[in-house]
Write a protein that holds these residues in place. Sequence first.
Motif, PDB file in Angstrom:
ATOM      1  N   LYS A   1      13.337 -11.564  10.043  1.00 39.94           N
ATOM      2  CA  LYS A   1      13.154 -10.524   9.038  1.00 39.94           C
ATOM      3  C   LYS A   1      11.684 -10.336   8.757  1.00 39.94           C
ATOM      4  O   LYS A   1      10.982 -11.256   8.382  1.00 39.94           O
ATOM      5  N   LYS A   2      11.216  -9.106   8.922  1.00 35.78           N
ATOM      6  CA  LYS A   2       9.824  -8.777   8.663  1.00 35.78           C
ATOM      7  C   LYS A   2       9.710  -8.034   7.345  1.00 35.78           C
ATOM      8  O   LYS A   2      10.420  -7.054   7.108  1.00 35.78           O
ATOM      9  N   GLN A   3       8.828  -8.514   6.467  1.00 32.13           N
ATOM     10  CA  GLN A   3       8.634  -7.866   5.185  1.00 32.13           C
ATOM     11  C   GLN A   3       7.964  -6.502   5.395  1.00 32.13           C
ATOM     12  O   GLN A   3       7.095  -6.350   6.246  1.00 32.13           O
ATOM     13  N   GLU A   4       8.386  -5.512   4.623  1.00 31.35           N
ATOM     14  CA  GLU A   4       7.840  -4.169   4.786  1.00 31.35           C
ATOM     15  C   GLU A   4       6.367  -4.109   4.415  1.00 31.35           C
ATOM     16  O   GLU A   4       5.590  -3.405   5.036  1.00 31.35           O
ATOM     17  N   GLU A   5       5.977  -4.841   3.382  1.00 32.25           N
ATOM     18  CA  GLU A   5       4.598  -4.778   2.917  1.00 32.25           C
ATOM     19  C   GLU A   5       4.147  -6.162   2.476  1.00 32.25           C
ATOM     20  O   GLU A   5       4.625  -6.679   1.474  1.00 32.25           O
ATOM     21  N   THR A   6       3.257  -6.756   3.225  1.00 29.47           N
ATOM     22  CA  THR A   6       2.753  -8.095   2.925  1.00 29.47           C
ATOM     23  C   THR A   6       1.235  -8.092   2.985  1.00 29.47           C
ATOM     24  O   THR A   6       0.651  -7.810   4.040  1.00 29.47           O
TER      25      THR A   6
END
Length: 383
Positions: free
Chosen positions: A196-201
């Motif tokens: 899972k890749k965070q949308e905004e990090t």
Amino acid sequence: MQRKGITNLPLHSNHTPPWLWKRMVKLSGALTEVILEEYGQKEFLERISNPYWFQGFSCVIGFDWHSSGTTTTTCGALRASLNPEEHGIAVLGGKGKNSRKTPRQLEDISSTFNISTKATNTLIESSKLSAKIDNSCIQDTYTLYQHNFFLTESGDWAVVQQGMNTGSGYARRYHWMNTDMDNFLNDPHTGIECDKKQEETLNMSAKDSSEVQKISVDLINDNPEHLRTYFRRKDSKQTLLTDFFDFKQETHDVTGFNNQESFTMPAHHEVLDMDLSDNEFKVLKNAYEIQPENYKELISLKGIGPKKIRALALISDLIYGEKASWEDPVKYSFAHGGKDGFPYPVDREVYDHSINTIKDAINEAKIDKKDKLDAIKRLNKFL
């Protein structure tokens, strides 16, 4: 070779049963002894710092493949089974308050390993920086609660630490290996695994954030007091156009009639939807008095946490138009690539080496036949 990475794992709160724990300590120690004998201490650190191999190792010694407890239990089993004086490797730190004991433990073990005071100070700084970066510079919603520091008698090191997202109940594991001081803020994670890749990090350790790092230091050294005008105070309400009416100043409209209403717009107005309290600004003022030379020194200062790091990054964008990296530093979803070539083709040599390292260790380990067969079964199931 340097390997570091990230793994997402669900939270499992149950403890390891005593009967399993004893066997995990015994098996992890036996496997490690073979790896040390066949490949050496540095190769063992290379493997521990690889999140995929670490996961496979955890499975082989008997842990559920996807649980967050793999980090706690596997590191704990290695700590219990490895003797620094016998094996030349120490496992320091741990979970919760034990993680904060790492600096003192490094001082103690450095005496045992005959590591110089200067090198020991560098190791302590490496421990603190790796934690600060993953907890504050990479703002991926995971808060660190575990820090394990692996150190060899020759001074090589690896870090395995874990953060928790209390909302989702998932943990994320971070791996480090012998990172040079100059590279801590230059894309230090190279072997990242995460489905899972965070949308905004916000990633202030990215190479793409290097200019924002410099601007953040300049903003502090130029006196941060003037930065107050860019933040929305906690007691702020929605601003209306009528808030800027000036009823005292007499003006005339185009028809020549008196008009007692004029606009007086402020020189500055709050534009960032976040707040820094007086105490938090005090931390910035203290940093100003110290005058940090670079970003590494700035983030190492007491009190410089996620909120202040984020604020400086946002102001850098607002005032200078310089954007930090907002990409989650997740790069790979599979350990060795996919059969369809996505995200990259399978590297057969690396794949086979990963398997053989563990398999050879199992075959050579000084454990009874039943434990050995059970370990091979778990390895085959994992693969």
